[in-house]
Write a protein that holds these residues in place. Structure first.
Motif, PDB file in Angstrom:
ATOM      1  N   VAL A 100      47.541  41.590  44.258  1.00 16.34           N
ATOM      2  CA  VAL A 100      48.184  40.276  44.253  1.00 16.34           C
ATOM      3  C   VAL A 100      47.242  39.230  43.680  1.00 16.34           C
ATOM      4  O   VAL A 100      46.061  39.165  44.068  1.00 16.34           O
ATOM      5  N   TYR A 101      47.775  38.414  42.775  1.00 11.20           N
ATOM      6  CA  TYR A 101      46.995  37.383  42.097  1.00 11.20           C
ATOM      7  C   TYR A 101      47.734  36.048  42.231  1.00 11.20           C
ATOM      8  O   TYR A 101      48.807  35.868  41.657  1.00 11.20           O
ATOM      9  N   THR A 102      47.172  35.139  43.037  1.00  4.34           N
ATOM     10  CA  THR A 102      47.797  33.827  43.241  1.00  4.34           C
ATOM     11  C   THR A 102      46.745  32.727  43.171  1.00  4.34           C
ATOM     12  O   THR A 102      45.538  32.990  43.225  1.00  4.34           O
ATOM     13  N   GLY A 103      47.219  31.501  43.096  1.00  5.37           N
ATOM     14  CA  GLY A 103      46.319  30.354  43.019  1.00  5.37           C
ATOM     15  C   GLY A 103      45.528  30.110  44.284  1.00  5.37           C
ATOM     16  O   GLY A 103      44.545  29.367  44.259  1.00  5.37           O
ATOM     17  N   SER A 104      45.918  30.717  45.394  1.00  9.65           N
ATOM     18  CA  SER A 104      45.193  30.508  46.641  1.00  9.65           C
ATOM     19  C   SER A 104      43.878  31.297  46.695  1.00  9.65           C
ATOM     20  O   SER A 104      43.030  31.047  47.549  1.00  9.65           O
ATOM     21  N   LEU A 105      43.710  32.247  45.777  1.00 10.40           N
ATOM     22  CA  LEU A 105      42.468  33.025  45.735  1.00 10.40           C
ATOM     23  C   LEU A 105      41.355  32.203  45.080  1.00 10.40           C
ATOM     24  O   LEU A 105      41.610  31.370  44.208  1.00 10.40           O
ATOM     25  N   SER A 106      40.129  32.467  45.480  1.00 10.67           N
ATOM     26  CA  SER A 106      38.995  31.829  44.821  1.00 10.67           C
ATOM     27  C   SER A 106      38.854  32.385  43.406  1.00 10.67           C
ATOM     28  O   SER A 106      39.420  33.436  43.081  1.00 10.67           O
ATOM     29  N   ASP A 107      38.074  31.700  42.585  1.00  9.62           N
ATOM     30  CA  ASP A 107      37.864  32.189  41.217  1.00  9.62           C
ATOM     31  C   ASP A 107      37.278  33.595  41.225  1.00  9.62           C
ATOM     32  O   ASP A 107      37.688  34.457  40.444  1.00  9.62           O
ATOM     33  N   ALA A 108      36.322  33.811  42.116  1.00 11.43           N
ATOM     34  CA  ALA A 108      35.679  35.124  42.191  1.00 11.43           C
ATOM     35  C   ALA A 108      36.677  36.201  42.622  1.00 11.43           C
ATOM     36  O   ALA A 108      36.685  37.313  42.086  1.00 11.43           O
ATOM     37  N   ALA A 109      37.528  35.853  43.588  1.00 10.81           N
ATOM     38  CA  ALA A 109      38.525  36.814  44.064  1.00 10.81           C
ATOM     39  C   ALA A 109      39.538  37.132  42.968  1.00 10.81           C
ATOM     40  O   ALA A 109      39.944  38.284  42.796  1.00 10.81           O
ATOM     41  N   ARG A 110      39.924  36.124  42.207  1.00  7.88           N
ATOM     42  CA  ARG A 110      40.873  36.359  41.118  1.00  7.88           C
ATOM     43  C   ARG A 110      40.275  37.281  40.055  1.00  7.88           C
ATOM     44  O   ARG A 110      40.930  38.185  39.558  1.00  7.88           O
ATOM     45  N   ARG A 111      39.002  37.016  39.721  1.00  6.81           N
ATOM     46  CA  ARG A 111      38.340  37.892  38.746  1.00  6.81           C
ATOM     47  C   ARG A 111      38.282  39.315  39.268  1.00  6.81           C
ATOM     48  O   ARG A 111      38.454  40.286  38.521  1.00  6.81           O
ATOM     49  N   GLY A 112      38.034  39.447  40.570  1.00  3.46           N
ATOM     50  CA  GLY A 112      37.965  40.771  41.180  1.00  3.46           C
ATOM     51  C   GLY A 112      39.290  41.515  41.120  1.00  3.46           C
ATOM     52  O   GLY A 112      39.323  42.721  40.859  1.00  3.46           O
ATOM     53  N   VAL A 113      40.383  40.794  41.348  1.00  2.00           N
ATOM     54  CA  VAL A 113      41.710  41.411  41.291  1.00  2.00           C
ATOM     55  C   VAL A 113      41.985  41.929  39.886  1.00  2.00           C
ATOM     56  O   VAL A 113      42.447  43.063  39.700  1.00  2.00           O
ATOM     57  N   ILE A 114      41.696  41.105  38.882  1.00  2.00           N
ATOM     58  CA  ILE A 114      41.959  41.504  37.491  1.00  2.00           C
ATOM     59  C   ILE A 114      41.100  42.706  37.106  1.00  2.00           C
ATOM     60  O   ILE A 114      41.576  43.669  36.489  1.00  2.00           O
ATOM     61  N   GLN A 115      39.833  42.666  37.493  1.00  3.68           N
ATOM     62  CA  GLN A 115      38.941  43.772  37.165  1.00  3.68           C
ATOM     63  C   GLN A 115      39.404  45.066  37.832  1.00  3.68           C
ATOM     64  O   GLN A 115      39.386  46.142  37.213  1.00  3.68           O
TER      65      GLN A 115
END
Length: 201
Positions: A100-115
């Motif tokens: 799951v990728y949403t705006g509530s995630l931190s930048d680091a968490a978002r990068r982690g999801v994509i990776q």
């Protein structure tokens, strides 16, 4: 068409909402109308009581086939909660090991999801909020895109779909957009289609 309990919930929400707006009389504001529209769009995704969803049934059936053929998918929703949006999708599609990728995630968490999505083929679906995941991402690992609900501006949807249409994409990208029959979604879709026709003419 909506599932049976979903239809009942929708009709109830629409009837109660219209009565409320009429009672407000001259005090009614555009935000009150938009609030009702949002509520109706939520019910078009999931029945709030039973969790029934005609759209979800179709997405799951398609994903089962696509995954068996080696494909992966992006699933977009404008809602991020656990009743009507990305959270509800993540629970319902658990068998596909979604991220799951949403705006509530931190930048680091978002990068982690994509990776993780890029490096983990077992994760067959990436569920994204339309606003957070609609721009700036290269997700050519997915060859199917699902829009659980429709955005007001078709250009925003196309930007989201373009996440899969990136350099390195080796197969055609197929997009599914869901509109519930006999609902506010269908009315909005008709308005958008008319506006698009004006531009084409």
């Amino acid at each position: 068409p909506l599932a049976a309990r979903q239809r009942a919930a929708y009709d109830r929400a629409e009837g109660e909402g219209i009565i409320r707006l009429k009672r407000m009389g001259p005090e009614i504001r555009i935000e009150h109308v938009l609030e009702l529209i949002t509520r109706l769009k939520e019910v078009c995704n999931f029945d709030p009581e039973s969790g029934d969803s005609a759209k979800l049934i179709d997405i799951k059936e398609r994903l089962e086939t696509l995954v068996s053929e080696g494909h992966r998918a992006l699933v977009f929703s404008q809602f991020t909660d656990t009743t009507f949006g990305t959270g509800a999708l993540a629970s319902a599609l658990a068998e596909f090991k979604p991220l799951v990728y949403t705006g509530s995630l931190s930048d680091a968490a978002r990068r982690g999801v994509i990776q993780k999505f890029k490096s983990t083929p077992e994760c067959k679906a990436l569920i994204l909020s339309l606003r957070a995941g609609g721009v700036g991402l290269n997700l050519q690992e997915a060859s199917y895109v699902f829009h659980l609900d429709r955005w007001w501006n078709p250009a925003v949807e196309r930007q989201a779909e373009d996440r899969a249409h990136r350099i390195g994409q080796t197969v055609p990208v197929t997009v599914f957009k869901y509109t519930s029959e006999g609902t506010i979604e269908e009315r909005i879709q008709n308005v958008l289609a008319q506006k698009q026709k004006l531009f084409e003419d």
